[in-house]
Design a protein around this motif. Sequence first.
Motif, short mmCIF file in Angstrom:
data_model
loop_
_atom_site.label_atom_id
_atom_site.label_comp_id
_atom_site.label_asym_id
_atom_site.label_seq_id
_atom_site.Cartn_x
_atom_site.Cartn_y
_atom_site.Cartn_z
N GLN A 57 -35.55 -17.88 17.71
CA GLN A 57 -36.95 -18.06 18.37
C GLN A 57 -37.41 -16.75 18.70
OE1 GLN A 57 -36.98 -20.92 21.48
NE2 GLN A 57 -37.49 -22.55 19.99
N ASP A 74 -40.40 -12.64 21.18
CA ASP A 74 -41.83 -12.23 21.09
C ASP A 74 -42.73 -13.13 22.16
OD1 ASP A 74 -41.43 -10.68 19.20
OD2 ASP A 74 -42.35 -11.73 17.62
N GLU A 75 -42.36 -14.59 22.36
CA GLU A 75 -43.48 -15.25 23.17
C GLU A 75 -43.05 -14.93 24.47
OE1 GLU A 75 -43.27 -19.69 22.63
OE2 GLU A 75 -42.81 -19.31 20.59
N VAL A 84 -42.07 -11.67 25.64
CA VAL A 84 -42.58 -10.73 26.04
C VAL A 84 -44.27 -10.87 26.01
CG1 VAL A 84 -43.33 -8.27 24.79
CG2 VAL A 84 -40.69 -9.40 24.80
N ALA A 85 -44.68 -11.70 25.26
CA ALA A 85 -46.08 -11.95 25.35
C ALA A 85 -46.70 -12.39 26.82
CB ALA A 85 -46.59 -12.93 24.28
N ALA A 86 -45.72 -13.31 27.18
CA ALA A 86 -45.95 -13.75 28.43
C ALA A 86 -45.81 -12.87 29.59
CB ALA A 86 -45.12 -14.94 28.81
N VAL A 87 -44.94 -11.99 29.35
CA VAL A 87 -44.99 -10.83 30.50
C VAL A 87 -46.19 -10.12 30.48
CG1 VAL A 87 -43.57 -8.79 30.96
CG2 VAL A 87 -42.22 -10.98 30.65
#
Lengths: 344, 281
Positions: free
Chosen positions: B167, B170-171, B173-176
Amino acid sequence: MSLIVSNITKTFDHFPALTDVSFQAEPGEFLALLGPSGSGKTTLLRLLAGLDQPNTGTVQFDGIDYLALNPRDRRIGMVFQSYALFRHMSVAQNIAFGLTVRPSKERPSKSEIKATVERLLKLIQLEDFGHRYPSQLSGGQRQRVALARALAINPRILLLDEPFGALDALVRKDLRRWLRQIHDETGVTTIFVTHDQEEALDLADRVVVLKSGQIEQIGKPVELYHRPQTEFVFDFLGSSNPAPARVDGDTAHFDGFSVPVISATPLNGQKTTRFRPFDTQLATEGAGFKAKLVSVLPAGPSLRLELKGADGTLYEVHQAHDSNAADLKVRDTVYIRPTKVYAF
Amino acid sequence: MSAKAARFPKTPAAIGLTLFVIAWMVLVIILPLANVLFEAFARGVAPYLTSLAHPDAISAVKLTLLVAAIAVPLNAVFGIAAAWAITRFEFSGKGLLLSILDLPFTISPVISGLVWVLLFGAHGWFGAVLQDAGIQIIFALPGLVIATILVTLPFVARELIPLMQDQGTDEEVAAVTLGANGWSLFFRVTLPNIKWALTYGVLLCTARAMGEFGAVSVVSGHIRGLTNTLPLHIEVLYNEYDSVGAFAAATLLAGLAIITLILKTFLEWRFAGELAAHRKH
């Protein structure tokens, strides 16, 4: 409210990823970071987002020391090549995420969040897609949702990391135009990383060209294209042919003819100048670089001819479809004359 | 989307091989399991129920459930932490950590029990200290729990690591960048993405924790009604020639195995894409 990046240096295990990088993004500007892979452009973007720290240098936005800020406090909207949408959330939930994770004191009300999501869905022209999941969307749609999600937090800066890299050519072009439109509507300072020079020149107000972690040139697309300051920038922005010449100020002298030379600083002496495929004339006799026609590529806005010089040099030359070049056959001997050359 | 595998032609050899595999599985799995049921009900339903209602049997079931109820959540927490550390951070010695994580799979369960006796037993390293403090680990519940934890340590982590690697970050990091703190990051992004793989790992871990014999046998002391888990209880009964009792208790474990199998098959069928073991791309 400009972003000021000063003297950034970043090394990974002694490998210098960025060396003394400085530039400034004006409020509302659309800036492209252009370079081949390994040029450090993504590293630079990660530093701005706070996902990495530089070894030295400063990043300031509106007078705030950004390097001291936690990434989640920087209010930087980031869009990834891989979209990075939350796969278990609907489109609407994805867009709302940045608002719903705020501490309860700063969190907008449910109805405000709903209104923001609806406004953004309209902006990205996916009004009826709020309840869908990322896996039910096409690549272009996903990237639009990712952009809406980044815009939802009302970002100070929008960072896009090769946003169209995973899309096919037609969608790319469409989204490119659309992105520029969104930028002009929202006015968010936007920094966007790409290795595609056409994309950078098409979209950006200014382009920062990076090579091996160092800035080669910063300028408007038209400046970059017509006044490249380094050989690298010239070669990176398009096809290029070599032409050894004796340069004398603003003129390049070849065997039997002379043409104007474009250079950042006045040059003198023996130089390997360069010229673009379309800054050329072809003749079957007279002065010029003697070459044999290797192949003709007729598809495209102009005829693209590949030629091989007597000394083995390969040339790419573009001519109009209705020019004399259309009658040439492979292995014909022709003379190539550049109409202007660039020297560095 | 999985690419369709090229199919072998149906030669006599292929058919023979398939028949051999089926026959072998009937011989070594299905028949013995059927025999468990047969033996358990050899003298009818009443003796079967009587032996299950025996206080020692009930105590064994309770203890087994208690041990699993402590060991499995701890292993789940550890598994998530280990998978997170291994897939989200770069550090030296990662390869070594992964190999050590597999050790409980390769080591004999008897050793996994014995190490605790050597540490905490009456003559172990900490034996005297623990005795003075009045803390009993070996031949008591804590010993059963730590032995079970050791044996079942890798199940959750091993299930999560490949999935989380796949997975990517990325998800998260995007959330942060969208402002999520560690808490919302974990509960709103990471956990929903791994929930089915986690369930799957917990399921395997639970099945193993309840069925574990070797390690538990070493640290248990076989005190009836006190430190006998279900597998140990079966052994005791069997050694006493109470075959109906032994096989009756065995039906419980076998039943547990079948329930696990059904749940596992369901998870694999329903959430194939979200399980590391059956990645779709």
